[in-house]
Design a protein around this motif. Structure first.
Motif, mmCIF file in Angstrom:
data_model
loop_
_atom_site.group_PDB
_atom_site.id
_atom_site.type_symbol
_atom_site.label_atom_id
_atom_site.label_comp_id
_atom_site.label_asym_id
_atom_site.label_seq_id
_atom_site.Cartn_x
_atom_site.Cartn_y
_atom_site.Cartn_z
ATOM 1 N N GLU A 29 0.834 -1.204 0.000
ATOM 2 C CA GLU A 29 0.000 0.000 0.000
ATOM 3 C C GLU A 29 0.872 1.260 0.000
ATOM 4 O OE1 GLU A 29 -3.057 2.138 3.095
ATOM 5 O OE2 GLU A 29 -3.119 -0.056 2.967
ATOM 6 N N ALA A 30 1.916 1.262 0.812
ATOM 7 C CA ALA A 30 2.819 2.415 0.868
ATOM 8 C C ALA A 30 3.535 2.619 -0.461
ATOM 9 C CB ALA A 30 3.835 2.236 1.997
ATOM 10 N N LEU A 31 3.934 1.543 -1.118
ATOM 11 C CA LEU A 31 4.564 1.659 -2.438
ATOM 12 C C LEU A 31 3.611 2.332 -3.423
ATOM 13 C CD1 LEU A 31 6.307 -1.813 -2.841
ATOM 14 C CD2 LEU A 31 7.445 0.419 -2.883
ATOM 15 N N ARG A 32 2.383 1.832 -3.462
ATOM 16 C CA ARG A 32 1.393 2.348 -4.412
ATOM 17 C C ARG A 32 1.039 3.813 -4.149
ATOM 18 N NH1 ARG A 32 -1.405 -2.852 -3.127
ATOM 19 N NH2 ARG A 32 -0.891 -4.273 -4.825
ATOM 20 N N GLU A 33 0.961 4.191 -2.877
ATOM 21 C CA GLU A 33 0.472 5.517 -2.529
ATOM 22 C C GLU A 33 1.554 6.588 -2.431
ATOM 23 O OE1 GLU A 33 -1.934 5.115 0.964
ATOM 24 O OE2 GLU A 33 -3.435 3.911 -0.091
ATOM 25 N N ARG A 34 2.750 6.235 -1.906
ATOM 26 C CA ARG A 34 3.709 7.321 -1.694
ATOM 27 C C ARG A 34 5.170 6.970 -1.949
ATOM 28 N NH1 ARG A 34 1.971 5.528 3.044
ATOM 29 N NH2 ARG A 34 3.467 4.984 4.658
ATOM 30 N N LEU A 35 5.599 5.748 -1.726
ATOM 31 C CA LEU A 35 7.021 5.441 -1.870
ATOM 32 C C LEU A 35 7.463 5.385 -3.333
ATOM 33 C CD1 LEU A 35 7.494 2.714 0.889
ATOM 34 C CD2 LEU A 35 8.105 5.148 0.984
ATOM 35 N N ASP A 36 6.645 4.754 -4.176
ATOM 36 C CA ASP A 36 6.987 4.614 -5.594
ATOM 37 C C ASP A 36 5.699 4.461 -6.408
ATOM 38 O OD1 ASP A 36 8.388 4.325 -7.935
ATOM 39 O OD2 ASP A 36 9.636 2.669 -7.235
ATOM 40 N N PRO A 37 4.882 5.526 -6.452
ATOM 41 C CA PRO A 37 3.559 5.411 -7.077
ATOM 42 C C PRO A 37 3.568 5.104 -8.570
ATOM 43 C CG PRO A 37 3.975 7.670 -6.345
ATOM 44 C CD PRO A 37 5.124 6.837 -5.878
ATOM 45 N N THR A 38 4.692 5.280 -9.246
ATOM 46 C CA THR A 38 4.734 4.952 -10.673
ATOM 47 C C THR A 38 5.071 3.489 -10.908
ATOM 48 O OG1 THR A 38 7.066 5.547 -10.892
ATOM 49 C CG2 THR A 38 5.438 7.303 -11.270
ATOM 50 N N ALA A 39 5.496 2.791 -9.871
ATOM 51 C CA ALA A 39 5.870 1.384 -9.999
ATOM 52 C C ALA A 39 4.633 0.499 -10.076
ATOM 53 C CB ALA A 39 6.725 0.958 -8.811
ATOM 54 N N ASP A 40 4.832 -0.680 -10.612
ATOM 55 C CA ASP A 40 3.795 -1.705 -10.569
ATOM 56 C C ASP A 40 4.072 -2.577 -9.358
ATOM 57 O OD1 ASP A 40 2.328 -1.055 -12.923
ATOM 58 O OD2 ASP A 40 3.967 -1.883 -14.102
ATOM 59 N N VAL A 41 3.008 -2.973 -8.662
ATOM 60 C CA VAL A 41 3.138 -3.803 -7.476
ATOM 61 C C VAL A 41 2.274 -5.046 -7.671
ATOM 62 C CG1 VAL A 41 2.809 -3.935 -4.973
ATOM 63 C CG2 VAL A 41 3.506 -1.763 -6.029
ATOM 64 N N ALA A 42 2.901 -6.203 -7.574
ATOM 65 C CA ALA A 42 2.184 -7.477 -7.676
ATOM 66 C C ALA A 42 2.355 -8.216 -6.359
ATOM 67 C CB ALA A 42 2.737 -8.314 -8.821
ATOM 68 N N VAL A 43 1.248 -8.649 -5.789
ATOM 69 C CA VAL A 43 1.282 -9.385 -4.531
ATOM 70 C C VAL A 43 0.900 -10.832 -4.816
ATOM 71 C CG1 VAL A 43 0.350 -9.547 -2.192
ATOM 72 C CG2 VAL A 43 0.700 -7.298 -3.249
ATOM 73 N N VAL A 44 1.737 -11.738 -4.355
ATOM 74 C CA VAL A 44 1.560 -13.165 -4.626
ATOM 75 C C VAL A 44 1.347 -13.899 -3.307
ATOM 76 C CG1 VAL A 44 2.687 -15.230 -5.548
ATOM 77 C CG2 VAL A 44 3.045 -13.018 -6.657
ATOM 78 N N ASP A 45 0.350 -14.751 -3.273
ATOM 79 C CA ASP A 45 0.058 -15.537 -2.078
ATOM 80 C C ASP A 45 0.742 -16.893 -2.185
ATOM 81 O OD1 ASP A 45 -0.936 -16.814 0.133
ATOM 82 O OD2 ASP A 45 -3.035 -16.746 -0.503
ATOM 83 N N GLY A 46 1.926 -16.998 -1.598
ATOM 84 C CA GLY A 46 2.669 -18.249 -1.625
ATOM 85 C C GLY A 46 2.026 -19.344 -0.796
ATOM 86 N N HIS A 47 1.034 -18.994 0.027
ATOM 87 C CA HIS A 47 0.316 -19.998 0.821
ATOM 88 C C HIS A 47 -0.587 -20.854 -0.059
ATOM 89 C CE1 HIS A 47 1.075 -16.769 3.862
ATOM 90 N NE2 HIS A 47 1.490 -17.811 4.535
ATOM 91 N N SER A 48 -0.946 -20.353 -1.242
ATOM 92 C CA SER A 48 -1.876 -21.047 -2.123
ATOM 93 C C SER A 48 -1.264 -22.336 -2.671
ATOM 94 C CB SER A 48 -2.259 -20.134 -3.296
ATOM 95 O OG SER A 48 -3.004 -20.848 -4.248
ATOM 96 N N GLU A 49 -1.968 -23.424 -2.509
ATOM 97 C CA GLU A 49 -1.489 -24.711 -3.024
ATOM 98 C C GLU A 49 -1.611 -24.796 -4.543
ATOM 99 O OE1 GLU A 49 -2.821 -28.155 -0.877
ATOM 100 O OE2 GLU A 49 -2.767 -27.076 1.020
ATOM 101 N N GLU A 50 -2.417 -23.934 -5.151
ATOM 102 C CA GLU A 50 -2.588 -23.952 -6.604
ATOM 103 C C GLU A 50 -1.484 -23.194 -7.332
ATOM 104 O OE1 GLU A 50 -5.608 -22.746 -4.803
ATOM 105 O OE2 GLU A 50 -5.954 -24.876 -4.506
ATOM 106 N N LEU A 51 -0.762 -22.356 -6.619
ATOM 107 C CA LEU A 51 0.254 -21.527 -7.251
ATOM 108 C C LEU A 51 1.531 -22.321 -7.496
ATOM 109 C CD1 LEU A 51 0.963 -18.674 -8.244
ATOM 110 C CD2 LEU A 51 1.864 -18.227 -5.966
ATOM 111 N N THR A 52 2.022 -22.253 -8.715
ATOM 112 C CA THR A 52 3.294 -22.881 -9.068
ATOM 113 C C THR A 52 4.187 -21.819 -9.692
ATOM 114 O OG1 THR A 52 2.603 -23.471 -11.307
ATOM 115 C CG2 THR A 52 2.160 -25.095 -9.547
ATOM 116 N N ILE A 53 5.460 -22.110 -9.791
ATOM 117 C CA ILE A 53 6.369 -21.164 -10.420
ATOM 118 C C ILE A 53 6.001 -20.970 -11.888
ATOM 119 C CG2 ILE A 53 8.124 -22.917 -10.890
ATOM 120 C CD1 ILE A 53 8.725 -19.185 -10.033
ATOM 121 N N GLY A 54 5.592 -22.035 -12.557
ATOM 122 C CA GLY A 54 5.185 -21.920 -13.961
ATOM 123 C C GLY A 54 3.994 -21.001 -14.136
ATOM 124 N N ARG A 55 3.020 -21.134 -13.268
ATOM 125 C CA ARG A 55 1.824 -20.287 -13.329
ATOM 126 C C ARG A 55 2.182 -18.823 -13.049
ATOM 127 N NH1 ARG A 55 -3.004 -22.898 -10.495
ATOM 128 N NH2 ARG A 55 -2.851 -24.153 -12.354
#
Length: 159
Positions: A14-40
């Motif tokens: 949230e801080a990145l998006r709002e004030r630290l680096d608002p021009t950057a893209d931010v992707a949040v990944v849930d590594g807890h998910s059993e469906e997530l693989t490196i390929g996906r």
């Protein structure tokens, strides 16, 4: 412990998006998910950052390649796409991508191949992809990361 870093990473995103680096893209990944693989994850990043043509070229050129080879090519393609001509000078910068991974040692990433692919993606993006990750298992560092992988990640540790 499990989930204890979740709020910290979310507030950082949230801080990145709002004030630290608002021009950057931010992707949040849930590594807890059993469906997530490196390929996906690599497929989703290619689809989000590259043009359809570039993403398709990456997929078709990697039919017999390892996931690490694909991550190297994707990192280079992301750098090239973000920097325009594929080169940066001291007065030229590119918009970063912050990849925040909750539980980088989660089910889909809990193997040396996935960790090698992630570290190669980061290393070959030449600073465009900036990885922030949390671990839930205290022994993950010694079990998942050999010296080469640690060097490619180029971690800054925060305790």
């Amino acid at each position: 412990g499990f989930g204890s870093k979740y709020d910290v990473l979310e507030k950082f995103a949230e801080a990145l998006r709002e004030r630290l680096d608002p021009t950057a893209d931010v992707a949040v990944v849930d590594g807890h998910s059993e469906e997530l693989t490196i390929g996906r994850l690599l497929e989703q990043m290619a689809g989000a950052v590259l043009s359809e043509e570039e993403a398709a070229r990456l997929r078709t050129s990697g039919t017999s390649s390892s996931v690490t080879d694909i991550s190297v090519r994707l990192g280079k393609a992301i750098f090239s796409a973000r920097s325009g001509d594929g080169r940066l000078s001291s007065n030229n910068s590119t918009r970063p991508i912050y990849l925040l991974v909750h539980n980088i040692d989660g089910w889909g990433f809990r193997n040396t191949l996935a960790q090698s692919a992630l570290s190669s993606l980061v290393a070959h993006s030449s600073g465009v992809i900036r990885l922030v990750g949390s671990v839930d298992h205290v022994n993950s560092v010694s079990l998942l990361w050999d010296l080469e992988t640690k060097a490619k990640f180029d971690w800054v540790r925060v305790y």
